[in-house]
Design a protein around this motif. Structure first.
Motif, PDB file in Angstrom:
ATOM      1  N   SER A  65      28.700  58.949  45.904  1.00  0.00           N
ATOM      2  CA  SER A  65      29.250  57.755  45.238  1.00  0.00           C
ATOM      3  C   SER A  65      28.487  57.364  44.101  1.00  0.00           C
ATOM      4  O   SER A  65      28.057  56.229  43.740  1.00  0.00           O
ATOM      5  CB  SER A  65      28.719  56.545  46.284  1.00  0.00           C
ATOM      6  N   THR A  66      28.565  58.416  43.274  1.00  0.00           N
ATOM      7  CA  THR A  66      27.803  57.993  42.006  1.00  0.00           C
ATOM      8  C   THR A  66      28.684  58.290  40.570  1.00  0.00           C
ATOM      9  O   THR A  66      29.921  58.738  40.814  1.00  0.00           O
ATOM     10  CB  THR A  66      26.629  59.166  41.717  1.00  0.00           C
ATOM     11  N   LEU A  67      27.937  58.200  39.609  1.00  0.00           N
ATOM     12  CA  LEU A  67      28.872  58.507  38.192  1.00  0.00           C
ATOM     13  C   LEU A  67      28.632  60.121  38.463  1.00  0.00           C
ATOM     14  O   LEU A  67      29.594  61.133  38.254  1.00  0.00           O
ATOM     15  CB  LEU A  67      28.340  58.070  37.089  1.00  0.00           C
ATOM     16  N   ILE A  68      27.223  60.465  38.092  1.00  0.00           N
ATOM     17  CA  ILE A  68      26.888  62.023  38.332  1.00  0.00           C
ATOM     18  C   ILE A  68      25.690  62.109  39.329  1.00  0.00           C
ATOM     19  O   ILE A  68      24.958  61.024  39.416  1.00  0.00           O
ATOM     20  CB  ILE A  68      26.619  62.520  36.993  1.00  0.00           C
ATOM     21  N   THR A  69      25.321  63.276  39.881  1.00  0.00           N
ATOM     22  CA  THR A  69      24.228  63.410  40.544  1.00  0.00           C
ATOM     23  C   THR A  69      23.503  64.716  39.961  1.00  0.00           C
ATOM     24  O   THR A  69      24.307  65.681  39.587  1.00  0.00           O
ATOM     25  CB  THR A  69      24.411  63.548  42.007  1.00  0.00           C
ATOM     26  N   ILE A  70      22.303  64.567  39.776  1.00  0.00           N
ATOM     27  CA  ILE A  70      21.629  65.654  39.275  1.00  0.00           C
ATOM     28  C   ILE A  70      20.766  66.069  40.455  1.00  0.00           C
ATOM     29  O   ILE A  70      19.776  65.580  40.892  1.00  0.00           O
ATOM     30  CB  ILE A  70      20.592  65.263  38.007  1.00  0.00           C
ATOM     31  N   LEU A  71      20.866  67.420  40.827  1.00  0.00           N
ATOM     32  CA  LEU A  71      20.272  68.056  42.028  1.00  0.00           C
ATOM     33  C   LEU A  71      19.033  69.015  41.504  1.00  0.00           C
ATOM     34  O   LEU A  71      19.680  70.153  41.005  1.00  0.00           O
ATOM     35  CB  LEU A  71      21.085  68.443  42.860  1.00  0.00           C
ATOM     36  N   HIS A  72      17.765  69.009  41.894  1.00  0.00           N
ATOM     37  CA  HIS A  72      16.869  70.046  41.851  1.00  0.00           C
ATOM     38  C   HIS A  72      16.804  70.667  43.251  1.00  0.00           C
ATOM     39  O   HIS A  72      16.512  70.135  44.142  1.00  0.00           O
ATOM     40  CB  HIS A  72      15.626  69.530  41.423  1.00  0.00           C
ATOM     41  N   GLN A  73      16.956  72.018  43.482  1.00  0.00           N
ATOM     42  CA  GLN A  73      16.905  72.781  44.557  1.00  0.00           C
ATOM     43  C   GLN A  73      15.625  73.645  44.306  1.00  0.00           C
ATOM     44  O   GLN A  73      15.598  74.348  43.365  1.00  0.00           O
ATOM     45  CB  GLN A  73      18.328  73.316  45.280  1.00  0.00           C
TER      46      GLN A  73
ATOM     47  N   ARG B 267      13.797  74.488  52.932  1.00  0.00           N
ATOM     48  CA  ARG B 267      14.576  74.282  52.000  1.00  0.00           C
ATOM     49  C   ARG B 267      14.287  72.860  51.469  1.00  0.00           C
ATOM     50  O   ARG B 267      14.399  71.795  52.325  1.00  0.00           O
ATOM     51  CB  ARG B 267      15.992  74.621  51.969  1.00  0.00           C
ATOM     52  N   LEU B 268      13.890  72.430  50.118  1.00  0.00           N
ATOM     53  CA  LEU B 268      13.729  71.092  49.630  1.00  0.00           C
ATOM     54  C   LEU B 268      14.790  70.819  48.681  1.00  0.00           C
ATOM     55  O   LEU B 268      15.157  71.880  47.732  1.00  0.00           O
ATOM     56  CB  LEU B 268      12.457  70.782  49.109  1.00  0.00           C
ATOM     57  N   SER B 269      15.398  69.869  48.546  1.00  0.00           N
ATOM     58  CA  SER B 269      16.029  69.367  47.180  1.00  0.00           C
ATOM     59  C   SER B 269      15.969  67.961  46.933  1.00  0.00           C
ATOM     60  O   SER B 269      15.425  67.072  47.920  1.00  0.00           O
ATOM     61  CB  SER B 269      17.725  69.456  47.669  1.00  0.00           C
ATOM     62  N   VAL B 270      15.883  67.421  45.534  1.00  0.00           N
ATOM     63  CA  VAL B 270      15.851  66.024  45.113  1.00  0.00           C
ATOM     64  C   VAL B 270      16.847  65.980  44.243  1.00  0.00           C
ATOM     65  O   VAL B 270      17.286  66.397  43.292  1.00  0.00           O
ATOM     66  CB  VAL B 270      14.626  66.268  44.237  1.00  0.00           C
ATOM     67  N   ALA B 271      17.746  64.784  44.885  1.00  0.00           N
ATOM     68  CA  ALA B 271      19.096  64.346  44.133  1.00  0.00           C
ATOM     69  C   ALA B 271      18.578  62.975  43.781  1.00  0.00           C
ATOM     70  O   ALA B 271      18.114  61.911  44.102  1.00  0.00           O
ATOM     71  CB  ALA B 271      20.001  64.328  45.336  1.00  0.00           C
ATOM     72  N   TYR B 272      19.222  62.874  42.319  1.00  0.00           N
ATOM     73  CA  TYR B 272      18.990  61.842  41.215  1.00  0.00           C
ATOM     74  C   TYR B 272      20.329  61.220  41.243  1.00  0.00           C
ATOM     75  O   TYR B 272      21.356  61.905  40.533  1.00  0.00           O
ATOM     76  CB  TYR B 272      18.336  62.228  39.859  1.00  0.00           C
ATOM     77  N   LEU B 273      20.656  60.143  41.923  1.00  0.00           N
ATOM     78  CA  LEU B 273      21.856  59.531  42.363  1.00  0.00           C
ATOM     79  C   LEU B 273      22.182  58.606  41.067  1.00  0.00           C
ATOM     80  O   LEU B 273      21.576  57.467  41.108  1.00  0.00           O
ATOM     81  CB  LEU B 273      22.156  58.883  43.427  1.00  0.00           C
ATOM     82  N   TYR B 274      23.062  58.660  40.032  1.00  0.00           N
ATOM     83  CA  TYR B 274      23.035  58.068  38.746  1.00  0.00           C
ATOM     84  C   TYR B 274      24.300  57.260  38.937  1.00  0.00           C
ATOM     85  O   TYR B 274      25.323  57.545  38.991  1.00  0.00           O
ATOM     86  CB  TYR B 274      22.884  58.845  37.865  1.00  0.00           C
ATOM     87  N   GLY B 275      24.076  55.792  38.722  1.00  0.00           N
ATOM     88  CA  GLY B 275      25.240  54.979  38.531  1.00  0.00           C
ATOM     89  C   GLY B 275      25.235  53.916  37.438  1.00  0.00           C
ATOM     90  O   GLY B 275      24.290  54.021  36.535  1.00  0.00           O
TER      91      GLY B 275
ATOM     92  N   PRO C 219      20.373  79.142  43.532  1.00  0.00           N
ATOM     93  CA  PRO C 219      19.398  78.449  42.764  1.00  0.00           C
ATOM     94  C   PRO C 219      19.068  79.100  41.527  1.00  0.00           C
ATOM     95  O   PRO C 219      19.036  80.547  41.491  1.00  0.00           O
ATOM     96  CB  PRO C 219      18.170  78.531  43.721  1.00  0.00           C
ATOM     97  N   LEU C 220      18.893  78.242  40.395  1.00  0.00           N
ATOM     98  CA  LEU C 220      18.660  78.985  39.203  1.00  0.00           C
ATOM     99  C   LEU C 220      17.444  78.729  38.794  1.00  0.00           C
ATOM    100  O   LEU C 220      17.181  77.284  38.531  1.00  0.00           O
ATOM    101  CB  LEU C 220      19.750  78.573  38.018  1.00  0.00           C
ATOM    102  N   ALA C 221      16.256  79.409  38.465  1.00  0.00           N
ATOM    103  CA  ALA C 221      14.846  78.992  37.973  1.00  0.00           C
ATOM    104  C   ALA C 221      15.008  78.010  37.131  1.00  0.00           C
ATOM    105  O   ALA C 221      15.497  78.280  36.261  1.00  0.00           O
ATOM    106  CB  ALA C 221      14.040  80.042  37.869  1.00  0.00           C
ATOM    107  N   GLY C 222      14.590  76.722  37.237  1.00  0.00           N
ATOM    108  CA  GLY C 222      14.489  75.969  36.175  1.00  0.00           C
ATOM    109  C   GLY C 222      15.688  75.311  35.783  1.00  0.00           C
ATOM    110  O   GLY C 222      16.003  74.323  35.032  1.00  0.00           O
ATOM    111  N   GLY C 223      16.714  75.702  36.512  1.00  0.00           N
ATOM    112  CA  GLY C 223      18.264  74.974  36.219  1.00  0.00           C
ATOM    113  C   GLY C 223      18.462  73.838  37.196  1.00  0.00           C
ATOM    114  O   GLY C 223      17.679  73.588  38.129  1.00  0.00           O
ATOM    115  N   LEU C 224      19.206  72.771  36.753  1.00  0.00           N
ATOM    116  CA  LEU C 224      19.654  71.895  37.553  1.00  0.00           C
ATOM    117  C   LEU C 224      21.065  71.718  37.971  1.00  0.00           C
ATOM    118  O   LEU C 224      22.170  72.009  36.967  1.00  0.00           O
ATOM    119  CB  LEU C 224      19.330  70.510  36.884  1.00  0.00           C
ATOM    120  N   VAL C 225      21.519  71.214  39.207  1.00  0.00           N
ATOM    121  CA  VAL C 225      23.005  71.092  39.502  1.00  0.00           C
ATOM    122  C   VAL C 225      23.512  69.775  39.145  1.00  0.00           C
ATOM    123  O   VAL C 225      22.734  68.905  39.516  1.00  0.00           O
ATOM    124  CB  VAL C 225      23.035  71.436  40.890  1.00  0.00           C
TER     125      VAL C 225
END
Ligand code: J5X
Ligand code: AKG
Ligand code: FE2
Length: 375
Positions: A235-243, A299-307, A263-269
């Motif tokens: 429910s965001t504009l965009i989400t930036i995910l680090h896995q 597995r760990l992931s961190v989602a930045y949910l941007y609105g 997963p891409l080393a150092g990449g963000l989804v």
């Protein structure tokens, strides 16, 4: 630190409807409450695209002079892409990952000291959308809006500052990156700052609202029958995910099925969320995604949910609504939309839709029904 969002929504996921919270590391077999049917409730085929050659999710180098155009294309065709050369230091990605690992490795009873309030959204517990499913997800989460200080103090009474410092630095860096990405996306649609009221570079992209979601998917004794995080759009504009180095994120692609994002080393989804979908009048559709689990790796992931900022109404920008087309969605603020999502989940987007006769992509209408569609 993510800015505070008005608390107009209550997912209430700790009301477990007879389900029980488990300490995952004690489970040697998959309890029935975690065993999902092989085909999900969307009727989507479970599993990957089989043996057919699958196009990989686009990777965009932010140093590429064509980045804006490539991002626009990825948003239109995938609703997602990975980025490299984003200038988020590797050290910070590692720090947030270890802070999250430190939290989820605590014993369950200790994590429950920071449990999400029955009518709140921040803190420890199953994913907020859990309450919409009869089966349990093989994951645990920690949701942050504003400062995590109170919860961190409950988790580590005499040693909470390091966690707070990392979250604050990560949120600050993500806010800047998210602002920049949203403007690249808007730019690719021909939208300029005269067309829309969103935080721009002059103010350092501040004033936006955001949440941070730490997700943990422990190794699972029966991964083929379990689901880490059920299919949803954000429910965001965009989400930036680090896995972390372990894959599990899958995107749903029309005509193909579930596609794994390696997963891409150092990449963000980057995922397109429902508010960008609304703003672009469906030209950049929000992406349906889910997280799967595996037998051996945590597995760990961190989602930045941007609105958008709290009071900004989001509606299709008139520039993208071409002649002969209509705006497909009514104006909605982020807090109102979160409230709708918390109540209606999958139907949220169609509940803010104005004209059900128009085609889903870009709002093309047939002359006979155009009069009945609000403009
Ligand atoms: C700002 C948000 C966005 C939320 C609700 C609230 C805080 C937590 C977010 C998530 C994170 C995990 C997936 C999701 C589907 C969920 O269960 O909680 C997200 C949801 C949404 O994107 O709708
Ligand atoms: O863990 C993942 O890969 C997905 C997480 C996610 O979709 C979310 O937090 O919204
Ligand atoms: Fe998500």
């Amino acid at each position: 630190m993510p800015a505070r969002l008005p608390g107009a929504f209550k997912f209430n996921p700790l009301r477990l409807h007879g389900k029980q919270l488990h300490d995952f590391c004690t489970l040697k077999e998959l309890p029935e409450t975690y065993a999902w049917e092989p085909v999900d409730c969307h009727g989507h085929h479970s599993g990957d695209c089989g043996t057919t050659r699958v196009e990989p999710v686009p990777v965009v180098d932010l140093y590429d002079p064509n980045a804006e155009r490539l991002i626009g294309h990825a948003c239109k065709t995938w609703g997602a892409f990975q980025i490299i050369n984003h200038e988020i230091p590797r050290r910070l990605l590692d720090d947030v990952e270890s802070a999250s690992r430190r939290l989820f490795s605590l014993p369950l009873r200790q994590k429950l000291r920071a449990a999400r309030d029955p009518d709140g959204v921040t803190g420890y517990g199953p994913a907020p959308i859990s309450s919409f499913f009869s089966k349990q997800m093989w994951s645990e989460g920690f949701t942050i809006f504003g400062s995590p200080l109170e919860h961190a103090r409950q988790l580590w009474p005499s040693n909470y500052m390091r966690f707070c410092d990392i979250i604050e630095e990560y949120s600050r860096e993500m806010q800047r990156l998210a602002g920049k990405l949203v403007w690249l996306m808007l730019g690719s649609l021909g939208i300029t700052k005269e067309d829309i009221q969103l935080p721009g570079p002059e103010a350092g992209y501040r004033e936006a609202s955001a949440a941070l979601q730490l997700n943990s998917y422990p190794a699972c004794p029966d991964p083929d029958r379990a689901v880490g995080l059920a299919a949803h759009t954000d429910s965001t504009l965009i989400t930036i995910l680090h896995q972390n180095g372990t894959g599990g994120l899958q995107l749903f692609r029309e005509g193909c099925g579930w596609v794994t994002v390696p997963p891409l080393a150092g990449g963000l989804v980057i995922n397109v969320g429902d508010l960008l979908h609304i703003l672009s009048n469906g030209l950049y559709p929000s992406v349906l995604h889910r997280a799967m689990v595996n037998r051996t790796r945590h597995r760990l992931s961190v989602a930045y949910l941007y609105g958008p900022p709290r009071d900004v109404l989001i509606s299709p920008v008139s520039k993208v609504v071409e002649p002969g087309r209509v705006p497909l969605y009514r104006p909605v603020s982020w807090s109102e939309y979160l409230g709708i999502k918390a109540k209606h989940f999958r139907n949220a987007l169609s509940l803010v839709r104005l004209c059900s006769h128009a085609h889903a992509n870009g709002g093309v209408i047939d002359a006979n029904v155009s009069d009945s569609c609000a403009r």
